[in-house]
Scaffold this motif. Structure first.
Motif, mmCIF file in Angstrom:
data_model
loop_
_atom_site.group_PDB
_atom_site.id
_atom_site.type_symbol
_atom_site.label_atom_id
_atom_site.label_comp_id
_atom_site.label_asym_id
_atom_site.label_seq_id
_atom_site.Cartn_x
_atom_site.Cartn_y
_atom_site.Cartn_z
ATOM 1 N N ASP A 128 0.829 -1.205 0.000
ATOM 2 C CA ASP A 128 0.000 0.000 0.000
ATOM 3 C C ASP A 128 0.867 1.261 0.000
ATOM 4 N N HIS A 129 1.965 1.212 0.734
ATOM 5 C CA HIS A 129 2.874 2.364 0.791
ATOM 6 C C HIS A 129 3.436 2.668 -0.594
ATOM 7 N N LEU A 130 3.867 1.625 -1.303
ATOM 8 C CA LEU A 130 4.441 1.832 -2.633
ATOM 9 C C LEU A 130 3.399 2.353 -3.611
ATOM 10 N N ILE A 131 2.215 1.738 -3.630
ATOM 11 C CA ILE A 131 1.191 2.166 -4.579
ATOM 12 C C ILE A 131 0.798 3.623 -4.321
ATOM 13 N N THR A 132 0.693 4.001 -3.063
ATOM 14 C CA THR A 132 0.371 5.391 -2.728
ATOM 15 C C THR A 132 1.479 6.335 -3.187
ATOM 16 N N ASP A 133 2.727 5.946 -2.992
ATOM 17 C CA ASP A 133 3.842 6.790 -3.430
ATOM 18 C C ASP A 133 3.869 6.940 -4.950
ATOM 19 N N ILE A 134 3.513 5.877 -5.663
ATOM 20 C CA ILE A 134 3.447 5.964 -7.130
ATOM 21 C C ILE A 134 2.292 6.865 -7.550
ATOM 22 N N ASP A 135 1.131 6.680 -6.918
ATOM 23 C CA ASP A 135 -0.045 7.490 -7.255
ATOM 24 C C ASP A 135 0.211 8.981 -7.024
ATOM 25 N N THR A 136 0.995 9.310 -6.003
ATOM 26 C CA THR A 136 1.245 10.717 -5.674
ATOM 27 C C THR A 136 2.526 11.252 -6.301
ATOM 28 N N GLY A 137 3.167 10.435 -7.133
ATOM 29 C CA GLY A 137 4.353 10.891 -7.843
ATOM 30 C C GLY A 137 5.618 10.932 -7.013
ATOM 31 N N LYS A 138 5.625 10.301 -5.842
ATOM 32 C CA LYS A 138 6.807 10.333 -4.984
ATOM 33 C C LYS A 138 7.872 9.346 -5.426
ATOM 34 N N THR A 139 7.457 8.310 -6.152
ATOM 35 C CA THR A 139 8.415 7.305 -6.590
ATOM 36 C C THR A 139 7.987 6.781 -7.956
ATOM 37 N N PRO A 140 8.936 6.408 -8.815
ATOM 38 C CA PRO A 140 8.571 5.913 -10.141
ATOM 39 C C PRO A 140 8.057 4.480 -10.092
ATOM 40 N N TYR A 141 7.431 4.070 -11.179
ATOM 41 C CA TYR A 141 6.950 2.691 -11.298
ATOM 42 C C TYR A 141 8.147 1.749 -11.254
#
Length: 475
Positions: A124-137
């Motif tokens: 969930d942490h990773l998907i949220t970070d991707i959704d908010t642009g904090k980390t790349p796919y």
């Protein structure tokens, strides 16, 4: 829970707020500090039994260690490398019988690591970070292979296969009969297990890799055929699941109010907003002993049904629903009756009762009726007596005992056609097993397609006929 339970006993309609509370997240997610503390309990076993217990062989000690050192997105990558639908599996896997059961801390003096909650925290942490642009796919595609694979069914097996094939450089087209992708993750799981539209968030995450096209409203046998797919693609993967439900085969099966539990669950999952419009009935009888039966019974109770009884033909130890799920039903006020099988649905036009015969095991250990019967009042009956594959939908491949036959590489009896998930007999009918099937089939398809490419290049150099090259592509 006491206010809601009292409302049900008094026969009063639950309010929208009470029902919304009933369908809140079943498990409270861990926050960052709780995850760190829980991760610190892991012994980081060298020969970790939890890995062997996981059908997708996630490196559980490593991802837990990554959480403990603050590398939460790295932990998610470890999980998703093995199981691209690790978010759903963290929510619905019977961890109490898989990884957590095998945990070395699972003793009388201790308790197992909360592996499921830790896995959910990381993904969930990773998907949220991707959704908010904090980390790349985190996943990339290989160089395009020029090969195209048709996938039938956008459930866990089909989507896992598509994602892995995309990573390997192949283009895939997924044909899905329903309006949304996700399969049982979207349509067949209890709403309180998959809150906040997580099934679709996970699909959106998976699709970000690119190279995957989904065509909805395309059912095998109705809109597309295996013959067409084999002619238009280099390989085909069947992730069709179990496309039909078993009938009770008793009087009154066609009465109003008698329906399949899976349809009840799907209707609830597809209802947005106020759930008070979904009248569950006052006296609900659920027939079956699996997780679908539990999901239907608990949700009927949480919608405000006054009396919910789950009836199973054998004993509790024979139920495919886990002990944890059975306890969940009981704590939600569901009555569980055992050693009883339905013999008739009663009513004039609409069901008003179910006649059951008491059962027992005979001298040979087979289920037998005793001749003693009793009747339960019911204004709604939900049947969870199993699903099956409609062989006509997969005409051309060998089907044995209701499952598509495959070899160790997931190949069916038709050259170039593979299958996985609930439609084959690879293990338990679980999301995690379907994901593993799809992943393994993708690697088998990739090996075949690369082998075909190598042969094509060799044949081209020796002046072989084009027809021979095309034939090897479909092997």
């Amino acid at each position: 829970m006491s206010e809601r339970s009292q409302a049900s006993r008094d026969g009063r309609q639950l309010t929208a707020e009470q029902i919304a509370d009933n369908f809140a997240d079943l498990h409270t997610p861990l926050d960052g500090m709780q995850a760190m503390v829980e991760a610190d309990r892991c012994l980081y076993c060298y020969d970790a039994p939890c890995i062997r217990a996981c059908p997708t062989a996630i490196d559980i000690p490593t991802f837990i260690h990554q959480i403990g050192t603050g590398n939460v997105n790295g932990a998610a990558r470890t999980i998703l490398d093995a199981n691209i639908m690790g978010g759903t599996c963290a929510r619905v896997c019977p961890t109490e019988e898989l990884c957590e059961q095998a945990c070395v801390r699972n003793t009388a003096e201790d308790k197992p690591i909360e592996i499921g909650l830790l896995q959910r925290h990381a993904v969930d942490h990773l998907i949220t970070d991707i959704d908010t642009g904090k980390t790349p796919y985190p996943f990339t595609r290989a160089e395009p292979s020029g090969k195209r694979v048709a996938i039938v069914g956008a459930g866990p097996a089909g989507l896992a296969c598509a994602h892995r094939l995309a990573m390997l450089g192949h283009e895939t087209t997924v044909f899905e009969a329903k309006a949304k992708p996700g399969g049982l993750n979207e349509y067949g799981l209890a709403a309180y297990k998959m809150v906040d539209d997580f099934a679709q968030r996970e699909v959106a995450f998976l699709m970000e890799i690119g190279g995957i096209t989904v065509e909805h409203g395309k059912a095998l046998g109705r809109d597309i055929t295996l013959e067409d797919l084999r002619g238009g693609f280099d390989a085909v993967f069947l992730g069709v699941g179990l496309t039909d439900t078993n009938r009770a085969g008793i009087d009154g099966d066609d009465l109003d109010g008698v329906e399949d539990a899976i349809h009840f669950i799907a209707a609830l999952r597809q209802t947005t907003g106020d759930l008070t419009a979904l009248a569950p009935g006052d006296s609900v009888v659920v027939i079956g002993g699996g997780n679908t039966a539990i999901d239907a019974a608990v949700q009927a109770k949480r919608l405000g049904a006054e009396d919910v009884t789950l009836v199973y033909r054998r004993g509790a130890d024979h139920m495919s629903a886990t002990e944890w799920e059975q306890d969940l039903a009981r704590t939600n006020g569901v009555n569980i009756r055992l050693w009883s099988r339905p013999v008739a649905f009663m009513g004039e036009g609409h069901v008003d009762g179910v006649v059951f015969e008491r059962t027992e095991l005979d001298a040979d250990g087979r289920l037998a009726g005793t001749g003693r019967t009793y009747t339960l009042p019911a204004d709604r009956v939900l049947k969870a007596i199993g699903q099956k594959l409609t062989a006509d939908d997969v005409r051309g491949v060998t089907v044995h005992r209701g499952k598509i036959e495959v070899d160790e590489t997931y190949r069916t009896s038709l050259p170039g056609v593979y299958a996985g998930g609930d439609c084959i007999a690879s293990g338990e009918d679980l999301t995690v097993q379907a994901v593993e099937d799809g992943k393994r089939a993708a690697h088998a398809i990739d090996a075949c397609l690369k082998g075909a490419t190598d042969r094509q290049e060799t044949d081209s150099q020796t002046g072989a006929a084009t027809g021979a090259t095309k034939e090897t592509t479909n092997v």
